[in-house]
Every structure is written in structure tokens, then in C-alpha cells.
Design a protein around this motif. Structure first.
Motif, mmCIF file in Angstrom:
data_model
loop_
_atom_site.group_PDB
_atom_site.id
_atom_site.type_symbol
_atom_site.label_atom_id
_atom_site.label_comp_id
_atom_site.label_asym_id
_atom_site.label_seq_id
_atom_site.Cartn_x
_atom_site.Cartn_y
_atom_site.Cartn_z
ATOM 1 N N THR A 60 0.814 -1.215 0.000
ATOM 2 C CA THR A 60 0.000 0.000 0.000
ATOM 3 C C THR A 60 0.847 1.265 0.000
ATOM 4 O O THR A 60 0.347 2.337 -0.342
ATOM 5 C CB THR A 60 -0.910 0.035 1.238
ATOM 6 N N ARG A 88 -4.252 -5.413 4.981
ATOM 7 C CA ARG A 88 -4.216 -3.948 4.878
ATOM 8 C C ARG A 88 -4.528 -3.504 3.449
ATOM 9 O O ARG A 88 -5.271 -2.541 3.236
ATOM 10 C CB ARG A 88 -2.856 -3.414 5.315
ATOM 11 N N THR A 92 -7.637 -1.209 2.447
ATOM 12 C CA THR A 92 -7.382 0.073 1.793
ATOM 13 C C THR A 92 -8.147 0.174 0.477
ATOM 14 O O THR A 92 -8.764 1.199 0.172
ATOM 15 C CB THR A 92 -5.873 0.248 1.531
#
Length: 216
Positions: A60, A88, A92
Motif C-alpha cells: 500500500t 491492509r 485500503t
């Protein structure tokens, strides 16, 4: 020089301590703060690296990423590092935060100077960098700043100016909202005395156990 987000409490403290600062409001992402700071500090073209506003596989953020150590520290055999990165990246992408940031940048680019470029050719928000790179910082920001006064007294002076402001009717409301949200995130409306007490506790030094008593 210190970043000042324009809040009342930061402005009061920095002015009291005579610390040079530049106002860059909070934007939800440090990428926005970095670009706005660059516009203030530089009069030349600005080149962005690592701001593509997209997820690459399960990555990310560009490396090194400041929160990587949190993933490393939390990794174990039932929750390995790559699983954390995957989660994550999934959150996201699903949460749409990158799309929100991209839309915000596109809107700002309409009014910003036409001197912001991306070194990433795949970037869909910023213009690609031209072949010729121009540089140059504004000289006034390259001069060395010497802080005045004894820095050992900064915590005490900062507390004093905040306490005076909390006792000032015209400032108390705004200041209580700002500091209350930082010091008591679960309490919607902490009292002024609670805020003062918590500020004093935060500023205590190990060798100064009586600091709080001097302010009440």
C-alpha cells in the motif's frame, strides 16, 4: 522550522516559544501535507516519487514505510507478515481512501501552480515529469534559525500559555474542543480542569514531580 496545522493550541504554543513554523493544515494523508509544504518551500518544479495513490499487489505504500515495524513486530506463525500486508491492502482498496485522496488532489490541481509532476509514468493524477529537471529552493528557507530562550523551559512555558488561554472565555471553547479530542478521545466534552490536569501530566519530567501543583 516546525509544521503547524493551524489549530489554536499549536499556534499559541509556537508563538509563545518563538519557534519558526509554517502552516500546513491536516489533510488526512501526509502526501497532501508533503505537496503543500513543497509548494511553500520551493519556487521551482516539484517532482513526486512514491505517490501513485494505488495499491501494488499487497503493497500500500512505498518502501521504506514508517509503519512496517508494526507489522514486523506483530508477525507470528498464525498471522504472518504477508497476511497482514494482504489484509491492509484489502481494507485500503475496499475502503476507497485512495480514491478519495486522488479526487482531492485532482480538485486541488485545478488551482495549484502548474509545476507539480510525477516521476511515476503510471500515475493517473499528476502530470508526468518532463525530460528537463529544474531545481531551486527559496533562499529564505535555507537560512539557519536559532531558537531563543532556554529550551528546558519550553514545557513549562507551553503549559502556562495553554492554561491562560483555557481561562480566557473567548478562547476556552475552541481550545477545549481541540485538546479534549487529543487527550480524551472517548470523552465528547471533558472539563477545563480535566484538560489542565492531563496536560500537566503529559508535560511532567521524571525529576519534576511537583510540576502539576505549580499550575493549580
Amino acid at each position: 522550522m516546525i509544521l503547524n496545522d493551524g489549530s489554536l493550541w499549536q499556534t499559541l504554543v509556537l508563538n509563545e516559544l518563538e519557534i519558526p513554523s509554517v502552516i500546513v493544515p491536516q489533510r488526512g494523508t501526509v502526501s497532501a501535507s508533503a505537496v503543500e509544504l513543497s509548494l511553500i518551500l520551493s519556487g521551482a518544479d516539484i517532482y513526486l516519487a512514491g505517490i501513485d495513490l494505488s495499491v501494488s499487489g499487497i503493497r500500500t505504500h512505498a518502501r521504506p514505510y514508517g509503519f512496517d515495524y508494526l507489522f514486523y513486530g506483530a508477525a507470528n506463525r498464525v498471522r504472518p507478515l504477508y497476511s497482514q500486508y494482504f489484509s491492509r491492502a484489502w481494507d485500503t482498496t475496499g475502503g476507497g481512501s485512495l480514491d478519495v485522496y486522488a479526487a482531492w488532489f485532482r480538485d486541488r490541481l485545478k488551482s495549484w501552480p502548474k509545476r507539480i509532476f510525477s516521476l511515476d509514468k503510471k500515475n493517473t493524477v499528476f502530470a508526468p515529469a518532463p525530460a528537463e529537471v529544474k531545481g531551486g529552493l527559496r533562499e529564505k528557507f535555507l537560512t539557519e534559525e536559532t531558537l531563543t530562550g532556554n529550551s528546558a523551559c519550553y514545557p513549562e512555558r507551553a503549559l502556562a500559555v495553554l492554561f491562560r488561554a483555557l481561562d480566557t472565555p473567548d478562547l476556552a471553547g475552541t481550545l477545549s474542543k481541540e485538546l479534549g479530542a487529543l487527550l480524551f478521545p472517548g470523552d465528547p466534552c471533558p472539563g477545563v480542569e480535566e484538560i489542565k490536569r492531563e496536560l500537566a501530566n503529559c508535560a511532567k519530567c521524571p525529576e519534576d514531580k511537583n510540576r502539576e501543583q505549580r499550575f493549580f
